[in-house]
Design an enzyme around this catalytic site. Structure first.
Site, mmCIF file in Angstrom:
data_model
loop_
_atom_site.group_PDB
_atom_site.id
_atom_site.type_symbol
_atom_site.label_atom_id
_atom_site.label_comp_id
_atom_site.label_asym_id
_atom_site.label_seq_id
_atom_site.Cartn_x
_atom_site.Cartn_y
_atom_site.Cartn_z
ATOM 1 N N THR A 115 -157.001 54.670 -19.242
ATOM 2 C CA THR A 115 -156.988 54.109 -17.887
ATOM 3 C C THR A 115 -157.938 54.871 -16.977
ATOM 4 O O THR A 115 -158.233 56.043 -17.207
ATOM 5 C CB THR A 115 -155.558 54.141 -17.292
ATOM 6 O OG1 THR A 115 -155.593 53.603 -15.987
ATOM 7 C CG2 THR A 115 -154.992 55.551 -17.240
ATOM 8 N N GLY A 116 -158.394 54.181 -15.960
ATOM 9 C CA GLY A 116 -159.221 54.837 -14.940
ATOM 10 C C GLY A 116 -158.346 55.469 -13.870
ATOM 11 O O GLY A 116 -158.823 56.196 -13.001
ATOM 12 N N LYS A 157 -165.215 54.448 -22.064
ATOM 13 C CA LYS A 157 -164.073 53.995 -22.872
ATOM 14 C C LYS A 157 -164.408 53.999 -24.365
ATOM 15 O O LYS A 157 -163.600 54.395 -25.190
ATOM 16 C CB LYS A 157 -163.632 52.598 -22.431
ATOM 17 C CG LYS A 157 -162.903 52.602 -21.094
ATOM 18 C CD LYS A 157 -162.383 51.235 -20.723
ATOM 19 C CE LYS A 157 -161.525 51.309 -19.468
ATOM 20 N NZ LYS A 157 -160.985 50.018 -19.089
ATOM 21 N N ASP A 187 -164.003 46.297 -20.933
ATOM 22 C CA ASP A 187 -163.629 46.947 -22.196
ATOM 23 C C ASP A 187 -164.526 46.522 -23.349
ATOM 24 O O ASP A 187 -164.324 46.947 -24.478
ATOM 25 C CB ASP A 187 -162.174 46.595 -22.566
ATOM 26 C CG ASP A 187 -161.212 47.023 -21.475
ATOM 27 O OD1 ASP A 187 -161.475 48.065 -20.863
ATOM 28 O OD2 ASP A 187 -160.228 46.318 -21.242
ATOM 29 N N ASP A 199 -155.588 49.494 -23.094
ATOM 30 C CA ASP A 199 -156.060 49.640 -21.719
ATOM 31 C C ASP A 199 -154.805 49.454 -20.853
ATOM 32 O O ASP A 199 -153.998 48.578 -21.145
ATOM 33 C CB ASP A 199 -157.097 48.545 -21.451
ATOM 34 C CG ASP A 199 -157.577 48.574 -20.027
ATOM 35 O OD1 ASP A 199 -158.029 49.638 -19.608
ATOM 36 O OD2 ASP A 199 -157.473 47.542 -19.342
ATOM 37 N N LYS A 200 -154.623 50.275 -19.821
ATOM 38 C CA LYS A 200 -153.349 50.198 -19.089
ATOM 39 C C LYS A 200 -153.251 48.969 -18.183
ATOM 40 O O LYS A 200 -152.398 48.114 -18.366
ATOM 41 C CB LYS A 200 -153.124 51.461 -18.235
ATOM 42 C CG LYS A 200 -151.813 51.387 -17.430
ATOM 43 C CD LYS A 200 -151.610 52.569 -16.518
ATOM 44 C CE LYS A 200 -152.316 52.432 -15.197
ATOM 45 N NZ LYS A 200 -151.659 51.546 -14.220
ATOM 46 N N THR A 201 -154.165 48.882 -17.220
ATOM 47 C CA THR A 201 -153.993 47.883 -16.161
ATOM 48 C C THR A 201 -154.223 46.473 -16.682
ATOM 49 O O THR A 201 -155.277 46.177 -17.240
ATOM 50 C CB THR A 201 -154.962 48.187 -15.002
ATOM 51 O OG1 THR A 201 -154.808 49.561 -14.677
ATOM 52 C CG2 THR A 201 -154.658 47.326 -13.807
#
Length: 667
Positions: A507-508, A535, A558, A356-358
């Site tokens: 990512t969103g 996701k 997540d 997950d990016k953030t």
């Protein structure tokens, strides 16, 4: 989410329930003392070593009396456990040991009552003593692995100083409840999870987060039970106590993991059961063959007892649990909390990791990622002024500029006459000079050099926000601001690529932002603009292509994806240890822990297989010898030698498991 928690299955009830290290130790030493005279006065040993033991009235009773005491005092623990195994219809190790010592005891009593043969008192005594030694070592190893929990428990103080109407009162921590105020003096451990209401200090949180640098804390910040307060006094409002604190959450996860049964564990149980069947079968064949050949009853029974002793799958029973316990506590001390053993077992097979990016690959906070200045200015000087101007602004980008200056230990002067210019930016006076800061709208009537314009275009292409610093009528610096990538992310991705694992990012965020981060990090595949509820589908998409997938996320939105993945890794557990969805919970928010998990998984598996092979392989050689297969060549194993071999094999397995501690997880 429905976790089929392995510790709910009672299939392999704990053969050491109610046993303690000290019990085995005491029984071993006393049995050893009683065994020495039994061996010394044994006819067989006297004959073998060519000496004569002193004879006196009653000396013939030394063997049977002490032998019987040893059987009941030392052997009872095995007999009781065997009864438990038989009651649950799962004969295993204890059944085998009990069978061997009972056959030896009954046979020896029969000899004392007039049966014409040599008794087996010395074999019985040495067998019980050596078995006790083996179990003492086993219990010690298991206890030392569980020691990780005791070490964690020691971190929680027993008492706290409660503040009531300004009065200080020492109370037990379990008497505190949420909403109470406590005083934490310099150097003390924080007794509860809570929020600082007064005071400033730095707190060492290494035992929870693995972060070695003390973290500065002031009013409104949270503190965690078990961490160590630095130089200042803190007043803390209690949020959680006792079992609800993060540390207790960590301890619960470690305990759960050590209890949770895994595939390898089930494999070992099954092997132990097979070995029991093989041993009893081998004992019956041995009995029948020697009886048919016409060997003496004495010789035959000794062979049968030796077969039963040799076959005791001690080493096998120890092979997996020890490795499990050690790898779990190793993980815990490296900040990897294994919630479900199956996740750790699966990690060695990974060929794709989705981050997950953030907040995982990035900090989840804005920072200045590049600075461009005009002649006569330095980066540090521009950042100092910028931080002064933005210090009072609440805007996330402004906060990011201020935090960047703090990260770089830049002291910035205080600004005066701060004001917001709606839709454009801010203005403030620093050291008597007026400065303005803002985006493209702010520089419409301002002189901007070509170099700064190019830098602004480049920032735009990389999905970064460009903020100008303006002095008078000229733009003097440009800051490119973005969600900053963690330094550790670069190393983590390099380490995963080195293991041949594909790295994807989820990512969103917009495609432009996602691609910019992916380019910088060298990520193989990007899923951008993904809604939280979709996701899990991206994880399934990779699994459908035949990949074993790990999902790494912060556990908030997540959870479904973490649960869907073959290995779900919840990161940043310092914020909430009860991340229920992940198989593995990371105490630190450090992506480098992902390759460490893969290394621990591979090393754990390797050790288990080595141990299982050693434990089973040794029986393949020893059983025929015990049965007397090499008798024609004059090679026969006595029950005592059998017991020594069996214990030696147990000790080798225990030592081999301990070698796991030397594995370098960075490798």
């Amino acid at each position: 989410m429905p976790h089929n928690h392995a510790h709910h299955d009672h299939e392999g009830h704990d053969k050491h329930a109610g046993h303690s290290v000290s019990m085995f130790r005491d029984k071993f030493w006393l049995s050893l003392l009683l065994t020495l005279p039994v061996v010394f006065w044994s006819q067989h040993i006297q004959h073998l070593l060519g000496y004569e033991a002193p004879s006196f009235p009653g000396s013939s009773w030394i063997e049977p009396v002490l032998g019987t005491v040893i059987f009941f005092y030392g052997g009872m623990v095995f007999l009781k456990s065997a009864w438990g195994e038989l009651k649950s219809k799962l004969p295993g190790m204890m059944t085998l040991i009990s069978l061997a010592i009972t056959v030896a005891f009954v046979f020896s009593v029969a000899v004392e009552l007039g049966f014409d043969a040599s008794p087996l008192w010395w074999e019985l005594a040495t067998l019980v003593t050596i078995m006790l030694l083996g179990h003492w070592i086993e219990m010690r190893s298991i206890a030392s692995a569980k020691g990780a929990l005791k070490e964690l428990a020691k971190l929680l103080p027993d008492t706290a100083t409660r503040l009531v109407d300004g009065e200080r009162k020492e109370v037990r921590v379990d008497q505190l409840s949420p909403g109470d105020r406590v005083l934490v003096r310099p150097g003390e451990r924080v007794p509860v999870d809570g929020t600082i209401t007064d005071g400033e200090s730095s707190v060492n949180e290494a035992m929870i987060t693995g972060e070695s640098e003390p973290v500065s804390k002031r009013k409104g910040d949270e503190v965690i039970a078990g961490t160590v307060n630095g130089e200042g006094s803190l007043r803390v409002e209690v949020a959680q106590t006792g079992d609800d604190t993060r540390l207790s959450g960590i301890m619960r996860l470690v305990a759960e993991a050590q209890d949770s049964k895994s595939r390898s564990q089930v494999l070992a149980d099954r092997a132990a059961r097979w070995l029991t069947a093989v041993a009893i079968g081998a004992a019956l064949i041995t009995l029948t063959v020697w009886w048919l050949v016409g060997a003496s009853i004495n010789f035959t029974v000794v062979r049968v007892v030796t077969v039963l002793v040799i076959a005791c799958p001690h080493a096998l029973g120890l092979a997996v649990p020890l490795v499990v316990a050690i790898s779990t506590s190793m993980g815990a001390s490296s900040g990897l909390l294994v919630r479900d053993r199956r996740g750790l077992e699966e990690a060695r097979n990974l060929n794709a990791v989705i981050f997950d990016k953030t907040g995982t690959l990035t900090l989840g906070e804005f920072r200045v990622v590049s600075t461009h200045v005009t002649e006569g200015w330095s980066d540090a000087q521009a950042l100092r002024i910028a931080a002064s101007v933005e210090a009072e602004s609440e805007h996330p980008i402004a906060r990011g500029i201020v935090e960047t200056a703090r990260d770089r230990d830049l002291a910035y002067p205080e600004a005066r006459d701060f004001q917001n210019i709606t839709g454009k930016g801010v203005v403030a006076t620093v050291n008597g000079q007026e400065y303005r800061m803002g985006g493209p709208a702010m520089v419409e009537e301002v002189e901007v050099s070509d170099a700064l314009r190019r830098a602004a275009e480049e920032a735009g292409e990389n999905a970064r926000t460009a903020i100008y610093l303006i002095e008078g009528g000229t733009a003097v610096a440009l800051f490119a601001v973005a969600d900053a990538i963690r330094d550790a992310s670069f190393e983590a991705i390099k380490a995963l690529h080195a293991r041949g694992i594909e790295v994807a990012m989820l990512t969103g965020d917009s495609r432009a932002v996602a691609d910019a981060v992916a380019r910088e990090l060298g990520i193989d595949r990007v899923f951008a603009e993904v809604l939280p509820e979709d996701k899990a589908d991206k994880v399934k998409e990779l699994q459908a292509q035949g990949a074993t997938v790990a999902m790494v996320g912060d556990g908030v939105n997540d959870a479904p994806a973490l649960a869907t993945a073959d290995v779900g890794v919840a990161i940043g557990a310092g914020t909430d240890v009860a991340v229920e969805a992940g198989h593995i919970v990371l105490v630190r928010s450090d992506p480098r822990d992902i390759p460490r998990i893969v290394a621990l998984s591979a090393a754990t598996r390797r050790k288990m297989l080595q141990n299982l092979w050693w434990a089973a392989g040794y029986n393949i050689v020893a059983l025929p010898l015990a049965a007397g297969a090499a008798y024609a060549w004059g090679i026969v194993l006595s029950p005592a030698v059998g017991a020594v071999l069996m214990s030696a094999s147990t000790i080798i397995v225990a030592l081999n498991a301990q070698l796991l501690r030397r594995v370098d997880l960075e490798g």
